[in-house]
Design a protein around this motif. Sequence first.
Motif, PDB file in Angstrom:
ATOM      1  N   GLU A   1      20.342   3.160 -12.401  1.00  0.00           N
ATOM      2  CA  GLU A   1      19.789   2.461 -11.229  1.00  0.00           C
ATOM      3  C   GLU A   1      19.692   3.366 -10.007  1.00  0.00           C
ATOM      4  O   GLU A   1      18.773   3.238  -9.207  1.00  0.00           O
ATOM      5  N   GLU A   2      20.642   4.280  -9.861  1.00  0.00           N
ATOM      6  CA  GLU A   2      20.672   5.102  -8.638  1.00  0.00           C
ATOM      7  C   GLU A   2      19.672   6.266  -8.680  1.00  0.00           C
ATOM      8  O   GLU A   2      19.478   6.939  -7.687  1.00  0.00           O
ATOM      9  N   LEU A   3      19.094   6.501  -9.846  1.00  0.00           N
ATOM     10  CA  LEU A   3      18.290   7.724  -9.987  1.00  0.00           C
ATOM     11  C   LEU A   3      16.797   7.453  -9.915  1.00  0.00           C
ATOM     12  O   LEU A   3      15.992   8.353 -10.062  1.00  0.00           O
ATOM     13  N   LEU A   4      16.441   6.206  -9.649  1.00  0.00           N
ATOM     14  CA  LEU A   4      15.041   5.823  -9.831  1.00  0.00           C
ATOM     15  C   LEU A   4      14.061   6.520  -8.895  1.00  0.00           C
ATOM     16  O   LEU A   4      12.894   6.659  -9.218  1.00  0.00           O
ATOM     17  N   ASP A   5      14.532   6.962  -7.723  1.00  0.00           N
ATOM     18  CA  ASP A   5      13.570   7.594  -6.810  1.00  0.00           C
ATOM     19  C   ASP A   5      13.533   9.109  -6.960  1.00  0.00           C
ATOM     20  O   ASP A   5      12.903   9.802  -6.176  1.00  0.00           O
ATOM     21  N   ARG A   6      14.202   9.627  -7.986  1.00  0.00           N
ATOM     22  CA  ARG A   6      14.165  11.079  -8.178  1.00  0.00           C
ATOM     23  C   ARG A   6      13.032  11.481  -9.104  1.00  0.00           C
ATOM     24  O   ARG A   6      12.608  10.715  -9.957  1.00  0.00           O
ATOM     25  N   LYS A   7      12.611  12.727  -8.936  1.00  0.00           N
ATOM     26  CA  LYS A   7      11.605  13.273  -9.848  1.00  0.00           C
ATOM     27  C   LYS A   7      12.315  13.907 -11.049  1.00  0.00           C
ATOM     28  O   LYS A   7      13.471  14.313 -10.944  1.00  0.00           O
ATOM     29  N   PRO A   8      11.624  14.026 -12.179  1.00  0.00           N
ATOM     30  CA  PRO A   8      12.269  14.573 -13.385  1.00  0.00           C
ATOM     31  C   PRO A   8      12.978  15.906 -13.161  1.00  0.00           C
ATOM     32  O   PRO A   8      14.052  16.140 -13.694  1.00  0.00           O
ATOM     33  N   ALA A   9      12.386  16.764 -12.312  1.00  0.00           N
ATOM     34  CA  ALA A   9      13.007  18.070 -12.100  1.00  0.00           C
ATOM     35  C   ALA A   9      14.376  17.952 -11.433  1.00  0.00           C
ATOM     36  O   ALA A   9      15.186  18.862 -11.509  1.00  0.00           O
ATOM     37  N   GLU A  10      14.607  16.806 -10.772  1.00  0.00           N
ATOM     38  CA  GLU A  10      15.903  16.633 -10.087  1.00  0.00           C
ATOM     39  C   GLU A  10      16.922  15.904 -10.958  1.00  0.00           C
ATOM     40  O   GLU A  10      17.969  15.510 -10.478  1.00  0.00           O
ATOM     41  N   LEU A  11      16.567  15.710 -12.230  1.00  0.00           N
ATOM     42  CA  LEU A  11      17.477  15.000 -13.130  1.00  0.00           C
ATOM     43  C   LEU A  11      18.027  15.956 -14.182  1.00  0.00           C
ATOM     44  O   LEU A  11      17.348  16.894 -14.586  1.00  0.00           O
ATOM     45  N   SER A  12      19.250  15.680 -14.628  1.00  0.00           N
ATOM     46  CA  SER A  12      19.808  16.497 -15.711  1.00  0.00           C
ATOM     47  C   SER A  12      19.180  16.065 -17.034  1.00  0.00           C
ATOM     48  O   SER A  12      18.508  15.042 -17.100  1.00  0.00           O
ATOM     49  N   GLY A  13      19.428  16.839 -18.073  1.00  0.00           N
ATOM     50  CA  GLY A  13      18.841  16.527 -19.383  1.00  0.00           C
ATOM     51  C   GLY A  13      19.195  15.124 -19.853  1.00  0.00           C
ATOM     52  O   GLY A  13      18.345  14.381 -20.330  1.00  0.00           O
ATOM     53  N   GLY A  14      20.463  14.769 -19.696  1.00  0.00           N
ATOM     54  CA  GLY A  14      20.902  13.456 -20.141  1.00  0.00           C
ATOM     55  C   GLY A  14      20.236  12.340 -19.353  1.00  0.00           C
ATOM     56  O   GLY A  14      19.839  11.311 -19.905  1.00  0.00           O
ATOM     57  N   GLN A  15      20.084  12.577 -18.052  1.00  0.00           N
ATOM     58  CA  GLN A  15      19.438  11.563 -17.207  1.00  0.00           C
ATOM     59  C   GLN A  15      17.965  11.438 -17.546  1.00  0.00           C
ATOM     60  O   GLN A  15      17.424  10.334 -17.625  1.00  0.00           O
ATOM     61  N   GLN A  16      17.349  12.595 -17.777  1.00  0.00           N
ATOM     62  CA  GLN A  16      15.927  12.569 -18.160  1.00  0.00           C
ATOM     63  C   GLN A  16      15.738  11.756 -19.430  1.00  0.00           C
ATOM     64  O   GLN A  16      14.799  10.990 -19.566  1.00  0.00           O
TER      65      GLN A  16
ATOM     66  N   ASN B   1      14.529  -2.738 -13.158  1.00  0.00           N
ATOM     67  CA  ASN B   1      15.952  -2.933 -12.913  1.00  0.00           C
ATOM     68  C   ASN B   1      16.683  -3.366 -14.177  1.00  0.00           C
ATOM     69  O   ASN B   1      17.808  -2.945 -14.423  1.00  0.00           O
ATOM     70  N   GLU B   2      16.018  -4.187 -14.981  1.00  0.00           N
ATOM     71  CA  GLU B   2      16.636  -4.617 -16.241  1.00  0.00           C
ATOM     72  C   GLU B   2      16.937  -3.427 -17.152  1.00  0.00           C
ATOM     73  O   GLU B   2      18.075  -3.253 -17.596  1.00  0.00           O
ATOM     74  N   VAL B   3      15.913  -2.631 -17.388  1.00  0.00           N
ATOM     75  CA  VAL B   3      16.140  -1.529 -18.344  1.00  0.00           C
ATOM     76  C   VAL B   3      17.014  -0.432 -17.750  1.00  0.00           C
ATOM     77  O   VAL B   3      17.798   0.186 -18.456  1.00  0.00           O
ATOM     78  N   ALA B   4      16.884  -0.221 -16.434  1.00  0.00           N
ATOM     79  CA  ALA B   4      17.702   0.811 -15.803  1.00  0.00           C
ATOM     80  C   ALA B   4      19.175   0.455 -15.918  1.00  0.00           C
ATOM     81  O   ALA B   4      20.032   1.312 -16.091  1.00  0.00           O
ATOM     82  N   LYS B   5      19.445  -0.846 -15.841  1.00  0.00           N
ATOM     83  CA  LYS B   5      20.826  -1.296 -15.961  1.00  0.00           C
ATOM     84  C   LYS B   5      21.363  -1.011 -17.363  1.00  0.00           C
ATOM     85  O   LYS B   5      22.507  -0.600 -17.534  1.00  0.00           O
ATOM     86  N   LEU B   6      20.519  -1.191 -18.368  1.00  0.00           N
ATOM     87  CA  LEU B   6      20.920  -0.947 -19.756  1.00  0.00           C
ATOM     88  C   LEU B   6      21.513   0.439 -19.937  1.00  0.00           C
ATOM     89  O   LEU B   6      22.470   0.624 -20.675  1.00  0.00           O
ATOM     90  N   VAL B   7      20.901   1.426 -19.308  1.00  0.00           N
ATOM     91  CA  VAL B   7      21.375   2.796 -19.524  1.00  0.00           C
ATOM     92  C   VAL B   7      21.972   3.404 -18.245  1.00  0.00           C
ATOM     93  O   VAL B   7      22.178   4.600 -18.154  1.00  0.00           O
ATOM     94  N   GLN B   8      22.232   2.559 -17.286  1.00  0.00           N
ATOM     95  CA  GLN B   8      22.924   2.969 -16.053  1.00  0.00           C
ATOM     96  C   GLN B   8      22.253   4.112 -15.306  1.00  0.00           C
ATOM     97  O   GLN B   8      22.860   5.158 -15.069  1.00  0.00           O
TER      98      GLN B   8
END
Lengths: 299, 361
Positions: free
Chosen positions: B123-138, B114-121
């Motif tokens: 938090e909402e994407l944590l239960d997704r798999k890489p294929a479901e994330l955009s390049g920037g999110q990855q 949660n600490e590091v996820a907050k750093l780069v915002q």
Amino acid sequence: MVLNKFRLNLKSILAYGALIAFSMPIFLVFLWLVITTFSTRTEGLESLGWTLSNWSFLWKSPFGPKFQSIWIVTLNTFILATVMTTIVVFVSAMSAYALSRMKFAGRKGFLSATLILHAFPSVTLLIPIYFVLRWITKVPIIGQGLPLIGGFGFNTIGGVALVMVAFQLPFGIWIMKGFFDNISWDMERSALIDGASRFQVWWKILMPNIKPGIAALSIFAFISAWNAYIIPFTFTVGRAGKSTVLSVYIQNFMSESVMTEWNMVAAVGLFQLIPVLIFFFFTQEALLNIYGGGAKGGA
Amino acid sequence: MEVRLKNLSKHFGKVKAVNNFNLEINDGEFVALLGPSGCGKTTTLLMIAGIYKPTAGGIYFGDKIVNEVLPKDRKIGMVFQSYALYPHMTAFDNITFPLKLLRTPKEEREKRVNEVAKLVQIEELLDRKPAELSGGQQQRVALCRALIKKPDILLLDEPLSNLDAKLRTLMRAELKRLQRRLGITTIFVTHDQVEAMTMSDKIALLQLGKLQQYSSSDELYNRPVNLFVAGFIGSPPMNLIDVSLEQEEGKLLLKNEDITIEIPSKISKLIQSRSQDNKIVLGIRPENITIDHKRGEEAEVYVVEPMGMQVLVTVKLGNLQIKVLTAPPFTKKMGEEVKLHFNVNKIHLFDKNTEKSLLLN
């Protein structure tokens, strides 16, 4: 427009027609097999009297009560296929990882040697292998004292599995190497930096990403073990003996002294085929993947 | 953590990927390894990470030599160009993978994510798999995974090159802020000089496995030590013109058949003493040439490229093509005559043979 549509239809009709024409012989043979198993006699595809007696092997041994029932034989076949598949997949995956990722002396030679072994006719090795198995038999416990698989010596399921593993490995290693080669180095490096050991990288990162490869190789190995004849026949003894598998069991019907009951052979053959068919039905996609050599959606 | 590379070399067979590389990085510094592809920058990074073993030389973290230390024990975090996320794990599992290997308790793991996820915002994407994330999110997930171990050194391999142009500018600023906030010594590899110049405190410019110049972006731009640095840094690139040094009527001139430039007296002595033969390369940046001046070299407009804030004009001066940056509006058309004025105080001079700057020590 109308003409175009017609042409397209004509084209597909021709294509389907050709496909049906070529598949028909194969299909008819299967149909014949099914009809035969439920008939007293057949004339071509026509049954000359329906019966279930050909399937009597399911509840009583056709060779007399002293022999193993078909269910024990089926269990043997299943154990053989499972043991062989498990060993093939694990050993292939580990050696393929090493061949794909590590540099060591003799790597290239090893690769070409496996390729040659893959092409090697296994029949020519039957006699030397017989002597090897006889020797293993003399080793206490491992030879013939293990539960379920009997051991790894002559006339044991484990022994047959061992021989088949040896023949299957070159193929397995090549297939698995292809899958490992397709995984990016970055993922592995990343895992190393994250704190994984080489073995953890293999098990936790790479293996889950070559699942299609594992599935394909497992199916392939399983089916080839299930259908294997020459090796089980050579290295087990006795009609429906303790280590007999289905393919050898069928052979027992074809003795020289008694008339062969072809209808029963067909029935046992069909019985042997059923698990493979069901298996293939559910896994054909993964199986076709084996020559694609690629990890879908991986990396 | 300070990082020092001492005579670091890596050879692949006969290829010298990295050759006698020396570098000192202070604690908390943001350093870019810049260079064209194949210059050895990624190889260097992988040696710092411990993936490659140096052929010769040493890598020091603080006072400790780490050549033989395994990657996992180097207290580093790394973000790869491809992000190298594990496709079969969710973002959460990806980020906690390093902690899991350390057998950190579950509550601790969740807290740290949660600490590091907050750093780069993210938090909402944590239960997704890489294929479901955009390049920037990855990329953010990869950054989290690199940061969660609280590394002493952060290594970034072309971290922005897989993002689209807009996102790249955004992440550039964000990465810089993040690095300043966390104060982690950061080394990043890039082939993009804009990235290197905007983000880093210092840039190490490499070519063919050799360090060319190691200095701030300002130095690199204004005081290039050799011809390669001069030509590589700057976009549009510096004009480089072959000239010879000649003396006429007591004046020192840079001359070829198309151009004659008088050297200011304050550097003429320097040049005379340093140049072995008279072959010199004159370097002048497009913004240091003025166009349409009343006097100067006559030239012909070859092509005009408006860029919004500035106009890039290519002019032909005899056989030479010279690029000039000028402020809009620029009204001359292709083929028309212009006059060029060279700002001689901003010229760079290089020895044609050694390719070294004649103006710097």
